[in-house]
Scaffold this active site. Structure first.
Site, PDB file in Angstrom:
ATOM      1  N   ASP A 341       0.842  -1.193   0.000  1.00  0.00           N
ATOM      2  CA  ASP A 341       0.000   0.000   0.000  1.00  0.00           C
ATOM      3  C   ASP A 341       0.876   1.241   0.000  1.00  0.00           C
ATOM      4  O   ASP A 341       1.476   1.611   0.999  1.00  0.00           O
ATOM      5  CB  ASP A 341      -0.936  -0.037   1.199  1.00  0.00           C
ATOM      6  CG  ASP A 341      -1.944  -1.158   1.046  1.00  0.00           C
ATOM      7  OD1 ASP A 341      -2.911  -0.959   0.291  1.00  0.00           O
ATOM      8  OD2 ASP A 341      -1.749  -2.231   1.634  1.00  0.00           O
ATOM      9  N   THR A 342       0.919   1.874  -1.146  1.00  0.00           N
ATOM     10  CA  THR A 342       1.855   2.956  -1.421  1.00  0.00           C
ATOM     11  C   THR A 342       1.183   3.939  -2.365  1.00  0.00           C
ATOM     12  O   THR A 342       0.280   3.557  -3.115  1.00  0.00           O
ATOM     13  CB  THR A 342       3.130   2.386  -2.071  1.00  0.00           C
ATOM     14  OG1 THR A 342       3.800   1.543  -1.128  1.00  0.00           O
ATOM     15  CG2 THR A 342       4.101   3.477  -2.501  1.00  0.00           C
ATOM     16  N   SER A 343       1.605   5.196  -2.336  1.00  0.00           N
ATOM     17  CA  SER A 343       1.094   6.203  -3.260  1.00  0.00           C
ATOM     18  C   SER A 343       2.260   6.864  -3.978  1.00  0.00           C
ATOM     19  O   SER A 343       3.335   7.044  -3.398  1.00  0.00           O
ATOM     20  CB  SER A 343       0.285   7.263  -2.517  1.00  0.00           C
ATOM     21  OG  SER A 343      -0.869   6.691  -1.933  1.00  0.00           O
ATOM     22  N   SER A 360       4.591   6.227   1.569  1.00  0.00           N
ATOM     23  CA  SER A 360       3.877   5.035   2.014  1.00  0.00           C
ATOM     24  C   SER A 360       3.747   4.954   3.524  1.00  0.00           C
ATOM     25  O   SER A 360       4.567   5.517   4.260  1.00  0.00           O
ATOM     26  CB  SER A 360       4.638   3.795   1.519  1.00  0.00           C
ATOM     27  OG  SER A 360       4.025   2.602   1.916  1.00  0.00           O
TER      28      SER A 360
END
Length: 523
Positions: A341-343, A360
């Site tokens: 789960d990372t942006s 993240s």
């Protein structure tokens, strides 16, 4: 003509592509007002923290690459944090732990994102921080509209497990339940923390009043992180690493990032693609030949830069050729565990400055530990450290843990492409495959992003999207892998954001339909 699911946007005034439309809009607004790529990056970063709270936040980390058009140099921004001073192997053993837990207060290390905002502005000539945080503050106050991605997550089993373990999450984000599209998710405590950072500066977070409030909450929850750990944190700037690829250079973040894996994938393929066995192009068998090598060296070198230095010739043509020639038919399938789960976002401004930025909380909502008074959710990056490693490796106070974050730039007479993706182990794998699609197969950027992908993490399990060519499935099976189909479009293959400069100088967007990627032009 290649059909694509997202429009290709062109611009002469600058471009932002991110994992959420609000972050792209915020960054593009900065560019429209004459701001630089680094100023747009800080504004987009803060907006992402609010718009995608389960994926990233100010209690997390970042890695970025910055191309300065004035001198043509690429700098790596290491916004990861160190292991707390009290987090020793002895502490965990005395607590009856054989490994660092993946969730909870004992998985928390220092958070570096907020410090990186100001450090990057200071380093690369940006303006004041406060105006860049205003859009994020407004979004947190007024509420981010629930989109399809957030709607699915807030009704998922994963979110149910997070809130069962950490009820404070439910008090901020609501219980696990279906949400109406467009319903506003307000984060007012987080808005207050962003206001304090805007008013008092990042020093308030790193040792000041905001930091004291945060640490009081975390200590009450049993975390080892201290105010001294925050006060001692520094953002690291270093030269990027790079590998030759199609006459250009693929730049990556050096350790403790896993960027070396991307460099090796690109460098090894640049040699292998010219050999007879690669005549038909990349396939699973050839891919695993170079992936095995790339991740072997990643696991060796992707640790705190104070503990190890990359060999100067690691990406040299002679050494890469030697790796390929000595490659054995046997595969070593060990790989570190990781979250996904990372942006990310990428930016190229009208001047030609470029940023590839990844941030993240690691897993969804990170450690699951929330500071009630500040609204800050803390990441769980410390869980990647080991208690049983030999000298020079393993948990050590003050050292930065291994990081999956992997920004990338392609440089040839300026920045030709800025590219980034979420996806833990898959980050270098997805970026590499998009580069192959563009430079080997001649696809346009959007088509290259949408093309089917493959991924390998560990063991004999080999993941592919259903849309992959039949010869890919045959190649993987013939090599002894157990093929796992992920459906036609899988978020496990990442969510690539990219901007590419064409030969005439115009910018072209690439936004991945696998996730909520969105491109906005500054024109």
């Amino acid at each position: 003509m290649e059909f694509v699911h997202r429009p290709i946007i062109f611009s002469d005034a600058g471009m932002v592509v991110s994992g959420h439309h609000r972050a792209s809009e915020v960054g593009a607004d900065v560019l429209k007002r004459g701001g630089t790529a680094i100023e747009a990056a800080v504004a987009s970063s803060a907006a992402l923290c609010v718009a995608m709270p389960q994926m990233n936040g100010i209690g997390g980390d970042c890695f970025a690459l910055y191309f300065d058009c004035r001198d043509g140099k690429v700098s790596a921004i290491n916004g990861s944090g160190a292991t707390p001073g009290n987090a020793t192997p002895e502490f965990y053993r005395l607590a009856g732990r054989k490994e660092i837990p993946s969730r909870g207060p004992l998985s928390i290390s220092t958070c570096g994102l907020v410090h990186a905002w100001q450090a990057a502005l200071d380093r690369f000539g940006g303006g004041p921080l406060a105006p860049l945080l205003e859009p994020a503050i407004a979004l947190a106050d007024q509420g981010v509209p629930v989109d399809l991605g957030l709607q699915a997550y807030l009704s998922s089993d994963d979110y149910g497990r997070r809130t069962a373990a950490a009820p404070e999450l439910a008090r901020i984000y609501g219980p696990r339940a279906p949400r109406e599209l467009g319903a506003r998710l307000k984060q007012q405590a987080l808005a207050g923390s962003l206001r304090r950072i805007a008013k008092d500066g990042v020093a308030s977070f790193y040792g000041g009043a905001l930091g004291k409030d945060l640490i009081a909450d975390l200590s009450a929850a049993g975390a080892l992180l201290s105010l001294a750990d925050l006060a001692e944190h520094r953002t690291i700037f270093a030269a990027s690493g790079s590998a030759r690829f199609h006459g250009a250079r693929v730049h990556f973040a050096p350790p403790n990032s896993q960027g070396i894996a991307l460099g090796l994938l690109a460098g090894l393929w640049d040699i292998l693609r010219a050999r007879p066995e690669a005549g038909a192009g990349l396939n699973p068998r050839l891919y695993m030949q170079i992936k095995r090598l790339a991740f072997k060296y990643r696991d060796q070198y992707a640790i705190d830069p104070a503990r190890i230095a990359l060999p100067e010739d690691l990406l040299g043509r002679e050494r890469l050729t030697g790796m390929l020639d000595q490659e054995s038919a046997a595969f070593d399938f060990e790989s570190r565990s990781a979250g996904g789960d990372t942006s990310t976002f990428v930016i190229i401004d009208r001047r030609g400055n470029a940023v590839s930025w990844v941030q993240s909380l690691f897993d969804d909502f990170g450690s699951g530990v929330v500071s009630p008074s500040t609204g800050i959710v803390m990441h769980n990056r410390l869980c990647l450290e080991r208690l049983d490693a030999g000298p020079g490796l393993g948990l050590m106070p003050g050292m930065r843990p291994f990081h999956t974050l992997c920004p990338a730039l392609v440089i040839r007479d300026g920045c030709e492409m800025a590219i980034a993706t979420p996806g833990d182990h898959g980050q270098p794998q997805s970026i590499f495959q998009v580069l192959v699609n563009v430079y080997d197969r001649g696809q346009n950027l959007q088509a290259a992003i949408e093309a089917p992908r493959m991924r390998h993490d560990a063991g004999l399990d080999f993941m592919m999207e259903d849309r992959a060519a039949p010869d890919w499935f045959a190649s993987a099976s013939a090599a002894g892998f157990l093929v796992r189909k992920l459906g036609p479009w899988s978020r496990l293959m990442g969510g690539v954001n990219a901007v590419m400069r064409s030969k005439d100088g115009s910018l072209m967007s690439g936004a991945d339909p696998r996730r909520s990627s969105y491109a906005v032009s500054a024109s």
